[in-house]
Write a protein that holds these residues in place. Structure first.
Motif, PDB file in Angstrom:
ATOM      1  N   ARG A 183       0.829  -1.203   0.000  1.00  9.36           N
ATOM      2  CA  ARG A 183       0.000   0.000   0.000  1.00  9.36           C
ATOM      3  C   ARG A 183       0.864   1.254   0.000  1.00  9.36           C
ATOM      4  N   HIS A 184       0.476   2.217  -0.800  1.00  7.83           N
ATOM      5  CA  HIS A 184       1.206   3.486  -0.869  1.00  7.83           C
ATOM      6  C   HIS A 184       0.791   4.376   0.287  1.00  7.83           C
ATOM      7  N   THR A 185       1.759   4.813   1.086  1.00  7.45           N
ATOM      8  CA  THR A 185       1.463   5.689   2.215  1.00  7.45           C
ATOM      9  C   THR A 185       2.260   6.975   2.100  1.00  7.45           C
ATOM     10  N   LEU A 186       1.613   8.101   2.337  1.00 12.97           N
ATOM     11  CA  LEU A 186       2.270   9.395   2.304  1.00 12.97           C
ATOM     12  C   LEU A 186       2.917   9.679   3.648  1.00 12.97           C
ATOM     13  N   LYS A 187       4.101  10.256   3.601  1.00 17.09           N
ATOM     14  CA  LYS A 187       4.752  10.675   4.832  1.00 17.09           C
ATOM     15  C   LYS A 187       4.096  11.969   5.321  1.00 17.09           C
ATOM     16  N   GLY A 188       4.015  12.088   6.621  1.00 17.42           N
ATOM     17  CA  GLY A 188       3.466  13.318   7.163  1.00 17.42           C
ATOM     18  C   GLY A 188       1.978  13.229   7.434  1.00 17.42           C
ATOM     19  N   ARG A 189       1.452  14.292   8.011  1.00 16.06           N
ATOM     20  CA  ARG A 189       0.046  14.355   8.389  1.00 16.06           C
ATOM     21  C   ARG A 189      -0.674  15.400   7.537  1.00 16.06           C
ATOM     22  N   LYS A 190      -1.777  15.000   6.957  1.00 16.63           N
ATOM     23  CA  LYS A 190      -2.554  15.925   6.138  1.00 16.63           C
ATOM     24  C   LYS A 190      -3.403  16.843   7.025  1.00 16.63           C
ATOM     25  N   PHE A 191      -3.601  18.065   6.554  1.00 18.54           N
ATOM     26  CA  PHE A 191      -4.464  18.993   7.272  1.00 18.54           C
ATOM     27  C   PHE A 191      -5.143  19.922   6.278  1.00 18.54           C
ATOM     28  N   SER A 192      -6.306  20.406   6.651  1.00 18.91           N
ATOM     29  CA  SER A 192      -7.001  21.381   5.800  1.00 18.91           C
ATOM     30  C   SER A 192      -7.809  22.338   6.670  1.00 18.91           C
ATOM     31  N   PHE A 193      -7.908  23.578   6.183  1.00 18.35           N
ATOM     32  CA  PHE A 193      -8.701  24.617   6.832  1.00 18.35           C
ATOM     33  C   PHE A 193      -9.529  25.316   5.754  1.00 18.35           C
ATOM     34  N   VAL A 194     -10.796  25.552   6.044  1.00 15.84           N
ATOM     35  CA  VAL A 194     -11.647  26.361   5.177  1.00 15.84           C
ATOM     36  C   VAL A 194     -12.224  27.482   6.035  1.00 15.84           C
ATOM     37  N   ILE A 195     -11.966  28.730   5.632  1.00 17.97           N
ATOM     38  CA  ILE A 195     -12.360  29.887   6.429  1.00 17.97           C
ATOM     39  C   ILE A 195     -13.411  30.707   5.690  1.00 17.97           C
ATOM     40  N   ASP A 196     -14.547  30.875   6.350  1.00 23.22           N
ATOM     41  CA  ASP A 196     -15.666  31.671   5.820  1.00 23.22           C
ATOM     42  C   ASP A 196     -16.114  31.210   4.432  1.00 23.22           C
ATOM     43  N   ARG A 197     -15.882  29.931   4.127  1.00 17.14           N
ATOM     44  CA  ARG A 197     -16.310  29.319   2.859  1.00 17.14           C
ATOM     45  C   ARG A 197     -15.778  30.077   1.643  1.00 17.14           C
ATOM     46  N   ARG A 198     -14.593  30.708   1.810  1.00 15.75           N
ATOM     47  CA  ARG A 198     -13.998  31.464   0.706  1.00 15.75           C
ATOM     48  C   ARG A 198     -12.509  31.196   0.548  1.00 15.75           C
ATOM     49  N   TRP A 199     -11.805  30.874   1.653  1.00 13.24           N
ATOM     50  CA  TRP A 199     -10.352  30.698   1.650  1.00 13.24           C
ATOM     51  C   TRP A 199     -10.039  29.324   2.212  1.00 13.24           C
ATOM     52  N   CYS A 200      -9.090  28.632   1.577  1.00 17.63           N
ATOM     53  CA  CYS A 200      -8.768  27.304   2.097  1.00 17.63           C
ATOM     54  C   CYS A 200      -7.275  27.019   1.975  1.00 17.63           C
ATOM     55  N   MET A 201      -6.830  26.131   2.840  1.00 17.82           N
ATOM     56  CA  MET A 201      -5.449  25.656   2.829  1.00 17.82           C
ATOM     57  C   MET A 201      -5.466  24.146   2.985  1.00 17.82           C
ATOM     58  N   LEU A 202      -4.745  23.461   2.100  1.00 12.93           N
ATOM     59  CA  LEU A 202      -4.618  22.008   2.151  1.00 12.93           C
ATOM     60  C   LEU A 202      -3.135  21.687   2.174  1.00 12.93           C
ATOM     61  N   GLY A 203      -2.681  20.972   3.202  1.00 10.48           N
ATOM     62  CA  GLY A 203      -1.247  20.775   3.315  1.00 10.48           C
ATOM     63  C   GLY A 203      -0.846  19.476   3.963  1.00 10.48           C
ATOM     64  N   MET A 204       0.491  19.360   4.141  1.00 10.23           N
ATOM     65  CA  MET A 204       1.093  18.172   4.728  1.00 10.23           C
ATOM     66  C   MET A 204       2.194  18.632   5.666  1.00 10.23           C
ATOM     67  N   ARG A 205       2.253  18.000   6.828  1.00  9.16           N
ATOM     68  CA  ARG A 205       3.251  18.387   7.823  1.00  9.16           C
ATOM     69  C   ARG A 205       3.634  17.167   8.642  1.00  9.16           C
ATOM     70  N   GLY A 206       4.884  17.077   9.046  1.00  8.79           N
ATOM     71  CA  GLY A 206       5.316  15.962   9.874  1.00  8.79           C
ATOM     72  C   GLY A 206       6.810  15.959  10.073  1.00  8.79           C
TER      73      GLY A 206
END
Length: 286
Positions: A183-206
């Motif tokens: 199985r393919h596994t990504l390193k790090g932890r995924k995270f996402s934020f959506v603010i006021d249904r207009r701005w978003c951030m999708l990322g990876m950290r670890g």
């Protein structure tokens, strides 16, 4: 001295202007000849710079022979500069061309500090709603900003994965060039934020990967992240209601359903990857 010159240059003064201002501030009223001698530079350069600073209002010029120049009081100088900067910033804010609403860009932010600072700035601007899909490690980093948003009356919706669970609900998608069991596994932890249904951030950290994030106000990405969050929460609610019935029928992580779409080649073993859905499949975990 060098730090003072550095900050004057940051405010837009040339090297010569900064040196003359410091020289006059330290020695008091002086002629052009005295300033040039003190700095060890040519009088022609000093005289032209003195005239320019006088015209801009940073120096006083006394009548007489010789003409003597003196600096404004420090508080007058800083008040004048602050007023000019405020006026310029206001002009830029009002007159700077803006991207049309239908041309929302995607841009990448790299580095832990840059990503966290970009996120913190937007959290401070939140007015209505923040949708958060993170691991507990990232939630802890933004705890102060999120608490402040709640205190302002911003609605906060959470989906938080704890490091103690060690899994996510969805199975990973394997790469095509890997064995079926690898199985393919990504390193790090995924995270996402959506603010006021207009701005978003999708990322990876670890610990084992460089922190990076995709940031945009494009409505398609905002909608995708909101739909993902909603589906996750709906599944969670269903799991809480139905409990072991789902695990008994489809497996503890719904493998019998997910593998139908995620397997590299589900035709290799339809009985195991897909299962039958007429209600007669066995209850053995896949």
């Amino acid at each position: 001295m060098e730090q003072l010159l550095h900050h004057l240059r940051n405010l837009g003064f040339t090297e010569m202007e900064a040196k003359i201002m410091v020289e006059l501030a330290g020695k008091g009223p002086s002629s052009g000849y005295e300033v040039a001698k003190g700095l060890g530079v040519s009088r022609s350069n000093v005289y032209s710079t003195l005239q320019r600073l006088c015209q801009q209002g940073y120096l006083h010029r006394s009548e007489g022979d010789p003409v003597r120049y003196s600096m404004l009081k420090t508080e007058e100088l800083t008040r004048m500069i602050a007023g000019q900067m405020k006026e310029s910033l206001s002009f830029i804010e009002n007159r700077m061309p803006r991207v049309e609403p239908d041309q929302q860009p995607f841009y990448n932010v790299e580095g832990d500090r840059n990503v966290m600072e970009a996120l913190a700035r937007e959290l401070e601007r939140a007015e209505h709603e923040i949708v958060v899909d993170v691991w507990r490690e990232e939630a802890a980093l933004m705890r102060s900003e999120l608490e402040q948003a709640e205190q302002r009356g911003v609605k906060l919706l959470w989906s938080c994965i704890g490091s103690d669970t060690g899994m996510e609900r969805l199975l990973p998608w394997p790469a095509w060039n890997q064995d079926a069991g690898d199985r393919h596994t990504l390193k790090g932890r995924k995270f996402s934020f959506v603010i006021d249904r207009r701005w978003c951030m999708l990322g990876m950290r670890g610990e084992d990967c460089a922190t990076q994030a995709l940031v945009t106000e494009h409505p398609v990405m905002v909608e995708l992240l909101l739909h993902h969050f909603t589906q996750e929460m709906v599944l969670y609610e269903v799991e809480q209601d139905l409990g072991g019935e789902l695990a008994e029928r489809y497996g503890p992580a719904y493998e019998r359903i997910y593998r139908k779409y995620v397997e590299v080649d589900p035709r290799e073993d339809d009985s195991e990857a897909i299962g039958d859905f007429d209600g007669t499949e066995d209850s053995e975990e896949v």
